[in-house]
Write a protein that holds these residues in place. Structure first.
Motif, PDB file in Angstrom:
ATOM      1  N   PHE A  67       0.811  -1.215   0.000  1.00  0.00           N
ATOM      2  CA  PHE A  67       0.000   0.000   0.000  1.00  0.00           C
ATOM      3  C   PHE A  67       0.841   1.260   0.000  1.00  0.00           C
ATOM      4  O   PHE A  67       0.354   2.336  -0.232  1.00  0.00           O
ATOM      5  CB  PHE A  67      -0.926   0.043   1.218  1.00  0.00           C
ATOM      6  CG  PHE A  67      -1.944  -1.062   1.204  1.00  0.00           C
ATOM      7  CD1 PHE A  67      -2.373  -1.612   0.019  1.00  0.00           C
ATOM      8  CD2 PHE A  67      -2.458  -1.539   2.378  1.00  0.00           C
ATOM      9  CE1 PHE A  67      -3.294  -2.633  -0.001  1.00  0.00           C
ATOM     10  CE2 PHE A  67      -3.381  -2.566   2.378  1.00  0.00           C
ATOM     11  CZ  PHE A  67      -3.803  -3.111   1.190  1.00  0.00           C
TER      12      PHE A  67
ATOM     13  N   TYR B 177      -0.353   2.605  -5.548  1.00  0.00           N
ATOM     14  CA  TYR B 177      -1.518   2.409  -4.708  1.00  0.00           C
ATOM     15  C   TYR B 177      -2.247   3.735  -4.495  1.00  0.00           C
ATOM     16  O   TYR B 177      -3.467   3.815  -4.585  1.00  0.00           O
ATOM     17  CB  TYR B 177      -1.121   1.801  -3.354  1.00  0.00           C
ATOM     18  CG  TYR B 177      -2.282   1.769  -2.400  1.00  0.00           C
ATOM     19  CD1 TYR B 177      -3.330   0.878  -2.597  1.00  0.00           C
ATOM     20  CD2 TYR B 177      -2.369   2.666  -1.342  1.00  0.00           C
ATOM     21  CE1 TYR B 177      -4.422   0.868  -1.758  1.00  0.00           C
ATOM     22  CE2 TYR B 177      -3.456   2.663  -0.497  1.00  0.00           C
ATOM     23  CZ  TYR B 177      -4.481   1.759  -0.703  1.00  0.00           C
ATOM     24  OH  TYR B 177      -5.560   1.753   0.123  1.00  0.00           O
TER      25      TYR B 177
ATOM     26  N   ARG C 113      -6.124   4.499  -5.483  1.00  0.00           N
ATOM     27  CA  ARG C 113      -7.151   4.926  -4.531  1.00  0.00           C
ATOM     28  C   ARG C 113      -7.776   6.245  -4.981  1.00  0.00           C
ATOM     29  O   ARG C 113      -8.985   6.425  -4.912  1.00  0.00           O
ATOM     30  CB  ARG C 113      -6.533   5.072  -3.125  1.00  0.00           C
ATOM     31  CG  ARG C 113      -7.594   5.123  -2.054  1.00  0.00           C
ATOM     32  CD  ARG C 113      -7.017   5.398  -0.688  1.00  0.00           C
ATOM     33  NE  ARG C 113      -6.550   6.774  -0.585  1.00  0.00           N
ATOM     34  CZ  ARG C 113      -6.353   7.402   0.578  1.00  0.00           C
ATOM     35  NH1 ARG C 113      -6.554   6.757   1.715  1.00  0.00           N
ATOM     36  NH2 ARG C 113      -5.946   8.639   0.604  1.00  0.00           N
TER      37      ARG C 113
ATOM     38  N   THR D 147      -9.798  -2.223  -1.717  1.00  0.00           N
ATOM     39  CA  THR D 147      -9.729  -0.791  -1.438  1.00  0.00           C
ATOM     40  C   THR D 147     -11.091  -0.136  -1.664  1.00  0.00           C
ATOM     41  O   THR D 147     -11.549   0.660  -0.834  1.00  0.00           O
ATOM     42  CB  THR D 147      -8.666  -0.127  -2.347  1.00  0.00           C
ATOM     43  OG1 THR D 147      -7.454  -0.870  -2.247  1.00  0.00           O
ATOM     44  CG2 THR D 147      -8.435   1.305  -1.942  1.00  0.00           C
TER      45      THR D 147
ATOM     46  N   LEU E 113     -13.335   1.846   1.116  1.00  0.00           N
ATOM     47  CA  LEU E 113     -13.777   3.237   0.915  1.00  0.00           C
ATOM     48  C   LEU E 113     -15.288   3.336   1.122  1.00  0.00           C
ATOM     49  O   LEU E 113     -15.792   4.256   1.779  1.00  0.00           O
ATOM     50  CB  LEU E 113     -13.413   3.718  -0.494  1.00  0.00           C
ATOM     51  CG  LEU E 113     -11.924   4.026  -0.751  1.00  0.00           C
ATOM     52  CD1 LEU E 113     -11.657   4.170  -2.246  1.00  0.00           C
ATOM     53  CD2 LEU E 113     -11.482   5.291  -0.007  1.00  0.00           C
TER      54      LEU E 113
ATOM     55  N   HIS F 277      -9.613   5.009   6.005  1.00  0.00           N
ATOM     56  CA  HIS F 277      -8.948   6.063   5.213  1.00  0.00           C
ATOM     57  C   HIS F 277      -9.196   7.431   5.851  1.00  0.00           C
ATOM     58  O   HIS F 277      -9.892   8.270   5.258  1.00  0.00           O
ATOM     59  CB  HIS F 277      -9.499   6.083   3.777  1.00  0.00           C
ATOM     60  CG  HIS F 277      -9.373   4.774   3.064  1.00  0.00           C
ATOM     61  ND1 HIS F 277      -8.228   4.400   2.389  1.00  0.00           N
ATOM     62  CD2 HIS F 277     -10.226   3.737   2.931  1.00  0.00           C
ATOM     63  CE1 HIS F 277      -8.394   3.192   1.861  1.00  0.00           C
ATOM     64  NE2 HIS F 277      -9.594   2.769   2.182  1.00  0.00           N
TER      65      HIS F 277
END
Ligand code: ZN
Length: 362
Positions: free
Chosen positions: A241, A246, A250, A287, A291, A309
Motif C-alpha cells: 500500500f 496504490y 485509490r 480498497t 472506501l 482512510h
C-alpha cells in the motif's frame, strides 16, 4: 534470518523450532496460507537453521558461522532482485530462476515471462526447472549438514513439473529437505500434498501487522493502523500500500465514487474498462470496499479518526450525505462479492461492468 524474526505464527514456529532442535526436520514440508504473511521468509529461516554449523537453542541458526553468513549475504533483497532481473534476460533457459543462495540451498521461483520473453498473466514453474532440482535433491550436501530446496508459489508448477517432483518426495534422500510454499495449496496434486508435512499459516492479527509496519518500516502509528486494517492480516499486502501506484489507484476510485451517481452508459463503460486494466484487481476491490465502508461509517456518524482512510475523510463526507451514502453499505458488500467472483472463473470485464452499474444506480 532467525525463526524469531518472523512475526506471528507462534505455533508453527514452535513446531519447526522443536524439529530443528532435535535435528528431525521432515524431508518434505508444505507451508500453506495467504500471500504476504511470512511463509517464504520462515522457509528460508528454517533452511538457514538446518544448514547452520553451530545451531543455537530453540533450533535457531547462529547467524555467525560460514553457512549462516553465506545465506545472509545471498538474501539481501537488492541482490536477490538483481538475480531475478538477470534471469529475465534469459527467459528460454529454465533453470535461471532456480536461485542458488548457498551451495546447499536453492530458492526456486516461477517465471513471469514466456520462453520468448513475453509477459505471463500468472507465474509458472517449468518442468526443466524442477528436473534440475531433482538431480540436486538426490545428491549429498556440498558443505553444509543439510541441503534445502525452497519452491515458492509451488502451485504454479505445471502438471509435468508436479509429476516430476513427486518421485523426489516419495523417496527423499536422508539429508535433503524440500519446502513448498503456496497460497493456493489446492493447486497442488493431492499426491504431492499427501507426501508433505503441511503447516498452515493464518492471517496475522491486525495489531501485529500495524506493529510490523510501525517498528520495521517507520510508518506513523495512525497510518500503520489503517494500512493494517486494509491488508487483511498480510504484512506483505500492507507494505504494498506504500507505493505511489496504490495512491493513484485509490485516488481513481474516490474519483469514480464522486461521479458514479447517474453516470451515463458511455461513462460506465469507460469506468469498467479502466478498472479492468488494474494490475491487482483483488487489491483494487478490497480498497473500493473499504472506501465504501468508510462512507457508510461516516453516514452513521463515525468519527473520521476511526476510518480505514482517515486522510480521505474530507472527500468521503459529501458522498456520505448524498445518494451514494444511502447505499454505501450494500455497495461495499457488492465490491466484496466481485472480489470473490474474480477468484473463480468470472469474466473480469463483465464483473466490473456489473459493479459500475450497481455503483451508478438506476
Ligand atoms: Zn550458523
Amino acid at each position: 534470518m532467525r525463526l524469531d524474526d518472523v512475526r506471528g505464527h507462534d505455533r508453527v514456529r514452535a513446531i519447526l523450532g522443536r524439529a530443528l532442535e532435535r535435528d528431525r526436520l521432515p524431508p518434505a514440508l508444505l507451508f500453506a496460507g495467504p500471500d504476504g504473511v511470512g511463509k517464504k521468509t520462515l522457509a528460508l529461516a528454517v533452511a538457514q537453521a538446518a544448514m547452520c554449523e553451530r545451531p543455537a537453542s530453540g533450533g535457531e541458526p547462529c547467524g555467525e558461522c560460514r553457512s549462516c553468513r553465506k545465506v545472509a549475504a545471498a538474501l539481501v533483497p537488492e541482490r536477490l532482485e538483481e538475480r531475478r532481473q538477470e534471469a529475465d534476460r534469459h527467459p528460454d533457459e529454465d533453470v535461471w530462476r532456480n536461485f542458488r543462495l548457498h551451495p546447499d540451498l536453492v530458492l526456486s521461483e516461477g517465471w513471469w515471462l514466456t520462453k520468448t520473453g513475453r509477459p505471463r498473466a500468472e507465474p509458472e514453474i517449468r518442468v526443466d526447472q524442477v528436473r534440475d532440482l531433482i538431480g540436486e535433491i538426490a545428491g549429498t550436501p556440498f558443505e553444509a549438514r543439510r541441503r534445502v530446496f525452497v519452491i515458492d508459489d509451488a502451485h504454479t508448477m505445471n502438471e509435468s513439473a508436479q509429476n516430476a517432483l513427486l518421485k523426489s518426495l516419495e523417496e527423499p534422500p536422508p539429508r535433503s529437505h524440500v519446502i513448498l510454499v503456496s497460497s493456493a495449496p489446492l493447486g497442488l496434486r493431492q499426491t504431492i500434498r499427501s507426501r508433505c508435512q503441511v503447516l498452515r499459516f493464518g492471517p496475522l492479527p491486525r495489531a501485529a501487522v500495524a506493529a510490523f509496519l510501525a517498528e520495521r518500516h517507520g510508518v506513523p502509528a495512525a497510518e500503520a493502523r489503517s494500512r493494517a486494517a486494509l491488508a487483511g492480516g498480510s504484512p506483505g499486502a500492507a507494505l504494498a500500500f506504500e507505493s505511489e501506484a496504490y495512491g493513484r489507484m485509490r485516488e481513481g476510485l474516490i474519483g469514480l465514487l464522486e461521479r458514479a451517481d447517474g453516470l451515463d452508459p458511455m461513462g460506465r463503460m469507460e469506468a469498467a474498462e479502466a478498472l479492468e486494466q488494474s494490475e491487482d484487481p483483488a487489491l483494487l476491490l478490497t480498497t473500493l470496499r473499504s472506501l465504501l465502508r468508510d462512507v457508510a461509517a461516516l453516514r452513521a456518524g463515525t468519527n473520521a479518526e476511526a476510518l480505514v482512510h482517515p486522510d480521505a475523510a474530507e472527500r468521503l463526507a459529501p458522498l456520505a450525505s448524498g445518494r451514494l451514502g444511502e447505499r454505501a453499505a450494500l455497495l461495499a458488500e457488492r465490491a466484496g462479492e466481485s472480489r470473490y467472483a474474480l477468484r473463480g472463473f468470472a469474466n473480469k470485464l463483465l464483473t466490473f461492468d456489473l459493479l459500475v452499474d450497481t455503483l451508478a444506480g438506476d
